[in-house]
Write an enzyme that holds these catalytic residues in place. Structure first.
Site, PDB file in Angstrom:
ATOM      1  N   CYS A   1     -16.671  69.929   3.917  1.00 44.26           N
ATOM      2  CA  CYS A   1     -17.590  69.276   4.836  1.00 44.26           C
ATOM      3  C   CYS A   1     -17.324  69.684   6.298  1.00 44.26           C
ATOM      4  CB  CYS A   1     -17.490  67.763   4.655  1.00 44.26           C
ATOM      5  SG  CYS A   1     -18.941  66.873   5.223  1.00 44.26           S
TER       6      CYS A   1
ATOM      7  N   HIS B   1     -16.708  66.010  -1.640  1.00 40.27           N
ATOM      8  CA  HIS B   1     -15.695  64.964  -1.498  1.00 40.27           C
ATOM      9  C   HIS B   1     -15.461  64.357  -2.875  1.00 40.27           C
ATOM     10  CE1 HIS B   1     -16.120  65.085   2.854  1.00 40.27           C
ATOM     11  NE2 HIS B   1     -17.407  64.864   2.758  1.00 40.27           N
TER      12      HIS B   1
END
Lengths: 273, 459
Positions: free
Chosen positions: A109, A222
């Site tokens: 990310c 994630h």
């Protein structure tokens, strides 16, 4: 089983593996539970008797050369990301040298975005990255927030199969949770980590997710990613060891719980997409 | 006559009646229907409540704090309160409908509203608040709210135009909350903790605020109490923890999960004891005491009401099954869960049942379990059972925290997990259940088969 015996043989010869991890900006880029990735690597190394060390390097701390085998760089909030982005430019040369000499890196990310050429905000402001990945990200109004399931890129599949020390690898796909509004576009020669089966991935448009440059990987997964994708965790460990020891054979671990978590998350993702 | 309001009330009341006879706990539905008919219903009905409303918001502690306030003020006021759980506009509408007559007069002179963080601006606009209590802002369901800073900015906008008669009660230990004092004309009451035994030099949890909320400079901490709460100073603009008008000192946490503290209210000091564990609840006690003081209660009355408080379902509640007991602690985000872990780490030989769901109200993203320091319980746990839609994610987390875990003790069905865990329990032993939000109701339902417990939607 032959793989295991070879692994044991190496140890019998008295060779003890060691692996040095560098966690980049853990104090600032720590928002989405990405720390589980570090826990997974340490756990899986320790179970195998691999000496593992962890160092944290943050803003205004120099990145020492020739120590680390594996880097981890997680996601954070926007404000933290801009502070980190500025500091990362100072570490750019050293980090690139590491990757070019075979060190492994996992970025997720915000970390993934800062390793690209630039991030362009919704307002049009360009924040420079270090360009390890030939890619860029553009801010958007869509928040891509959901479970993300991908099938890994073909050549990566083969490598994961050979690194994961079990004859029956249940899957080469990766499952996680994405939460981003930036849309990432890859340069022509940059390979994606995989193709999207459910979720948005890099940009929600071209079905790609993540990027691969040498042994550096970027993605939006994630979750934490590595605990419930034990095949990818082992692949990264193997890549990180390879630099110092040549191709290694890892001992197999009992991953039943991890695969249950993987399969259940895949099932829930498929059911809702 | 306001036909729209009349119709909204009539249909809302009919829906409440139907749900009541069907025994359903769907408390928000009548409000949702009524708001579809008259979107201004809350605003209209709120204007008829003479003392206006008290609003309580924050990531953690709002249900407990709202109930503490309700208990404290219910002797002096007829209160309407969304006690039944829904803290969105529809929940407020439902509570108002049940206290309204057909023409829209309300049988209450004060409202106490627990408000969802994202709903706060709308609630301030609609419910005529005289007092606003802001507890804390932690990372929570990043998939729903986005980042902490986004919520804080929305709050800041909503508070900018408050009239100077409004009282703003702020947790001064949270820099994100304290920073809100800079932008409003409202009266300010600050609370916090002053206790060197509680404050630590190093942070042990997660830090959700890392830089100054006002200038983005570096925040230096002298000490931490919980997460990013503590004594802070911005090295760039000088923003620091404001002086405390109300504070707790000498906090003493007992093994039976009760707590005592010295409560300092300006020049007055009083010792109180109450049946709630943890530093996170000490903040809830302080917030409610600040409201009590604002509404002219004596320190003695505040202490008495606090001592008699019985915990809210799931926010630390004890249930007896024969001679076995069950304790329930809601967990929903890393900081809240870390505080529960801290409280439990004082115990030994725990029987633990952790239930992780990933429904919308829990947050679809379960990555937060990796930010919670379960490691502190791995050596204190005698028997571990795991359940929920993401039971296997939880099992993986606890495996990597070095818990002694058998895959045979993982049950996706909550009911089955409770049956297994309570059956395996020895007499006079305690089972500690840690459910996420949507697991609470099934836990209550399963336990009610073994014992008579108060249904939470009827409390």
């Amino acid at each position: 089983m032959a793989q295991t015996v070879e692994g044991l043989n190496l140890k019998l010869k008295g060779q003890k593996f060691s692996l040095n991890i560098c966690h980049l900006y853990p104090d600032l880029m720590d928002t989405y539970g990405d720390k589980g990735n570090i826990l997974a690597i340490i756990y899986r190394c320790q179970k195998r008797g691999i000496d593992v060390s962890l160092e944290e390097v943050s803003v205004n701390q120099p990145l020492t050369t020739n120590i680390y085998d594996l880097f981890f760089f997680g996601g954070g909030q926007d404000q933290a990301q801009s502070i980190v982005g500025e500091d990362l430019l100072k570490k750019s040369d050293v980090l690139k040298k590491y990757i070019d000499s075979g060190s492994a890196l996992l970025s997720i990310c915000g970390g993934y975005q800062l390793l690209q050429k630039y991030f362009q905000t919704k307002e049009g402001q360009k924040i420079p990255g270090i360009g390890l990945f030939d890619a860029y990200t553009i801010g958007s109004n869509d928040r891509m927030i959901q479970n993300l399931l991908i099938e890994t890129d073909g050549s990566l599949q083969t490598q994961i199969e050979s690194a994961y020390p079990s004859n029956d690898l249940p899957s080469t796909s990766l499952i996680g949770f994405e939460n981003h509004s930036g849309k990432t576009y890859l340069g022509k020669s940059l390979k994606p980590l995989g193709s999207v089966l459910a979720g948005s991935g890099n940009n929600g448009e071209d079905s790609t997710e993540g990027a691969i440059y040498k042994n550096a990987f970027g993605c939006y997964l994630h979750g934490s990613l590595l605990p419930k994708n034990p095949h990818f965790a082992d692949f990264l460990i193997a890549k990180a060891l390879e630099k110092n020891y040549g191709p290694v054979n890892l001992e197999p671990l009992d991953d039943e719980i991890e695969w249950q978590a993987h399969n259940k998350a895949v099932e829930l993702t498929r059911a809702s997409s | 006559m306001d036909l729209r309001q009349y119709l909204a009330l009539a249909i809302g009341k009919l829906a409440q009646f139907m749900l009541k006879i069907s025994g359903s706990g769907a408390t928000a539905a009548p409000g949702l229907i009524a708001l579809k008919i008259d979107p201004n219903l809350v605003k209209k009905l709120s204007s008829k409540i003479p003392q206006g409303s008290i609003i309580i918001s924050g990531t953690n502690g709002k249900t407990t704090t709202a109930r503490l306030i309700f208990d404290m003020l219910s002797k002096n006021y007829a209160i309407v309160h969304n006690r039944q759980g829904s803290n969105l506009m529809r929940g407020i509408a439902s509570a108002l409908i049940s206290k309204a007559n057909p023409t829209g007069n309300i049988k209450a002179d004060l409202a106490v509203w627990e408000i969802d963080e994202a709903t706060l601006p709308q609630a301030i606009d609609s419910t005529n608040p005289k007092t606003i209590v802001l507890l804390n802002l932690f990372r929570d369901q990043l998939d729903r709210y986005g980042e902490v800073e986004i919520t804080r900015k929305k709050w800041q906008e909503a508070l900018t135009n408050l009239p100077k008669e409004t009282t703003l009660i702020l947790n001064a230990d949270d820099p994100g909350i304290a920073s809100l004092s800079k932008i409003t004309k409202a009266k300010m009451v600050t609370f916090g903790i002053k206790d060197h035994k509680i404050s630590r030099g190093n942070q042990t949890g997660v830090l959700d605020i890392k830089s100054c909320p006002i200038c983005q400079g570096k925040l230096d901490y002298k000490s931490y109490t919980l997460g990013h709460l503590g004594e802070y100073l911005c090295t760039k603009c000088g923003f620091k923890k404001p002086n405390l008008q109300l504070f707790a000192s000498d906090i003493d946490q007992a093994k039976d999960f009760s707590t005592s503290m010295n409560l300092v209210l300006g020049a007055k000091k009083i010792k109180i004891k109450y049946k709630l564990p943890g530093i996170y609840n000490a903040y809830n006690i302080l917030a409610s005491a600040a409201v009590g003081q604002t509404y002219a209660l004596s320190p003695k009355d505040i202490a008495k009401s606090t001592e008699n408080f019985s915990p809210v379902f799931g926010r630390f509640q004890s249930v007896q099954i024969g001679n076995k007991s069950v304790l329930i602690f809601l967990i929903k985000n890393p900081t809240g869960a870390n505080e529960v872990v801290k409280v439990l780490s004082q115990q030994s030989a725990l029987n633990l049942l952790v239930i992780l769901n990933d429904n919308f109200a829990d947050g679809r993203d379960v990555s937060w379990i990796w930010d919670t320091k379960w490691e502190a319980l791995s050596q204190k746990t005698k028997k571990l059972t795991i359940s929920g839609t993401r039971a296997w994610d939880m099992a993986t987390r606890l495996k990597y925290a070095n818990f002694n875990l058998s895959k045979n003790n993982v049950y996706e069905q909550i009911e089955t997990s409770i049956e297994a865990a309570t059956t395996a329990l020895s007499n006079n032993d305690t089972l500690v259940i840690l459910p996420t939000y949507t697991a609470l109701m099934p836990v209550e339902k399963s336990l009610s088969k073994y014992t008579k417990i108060v249904k939470w939607h009827k409390q």
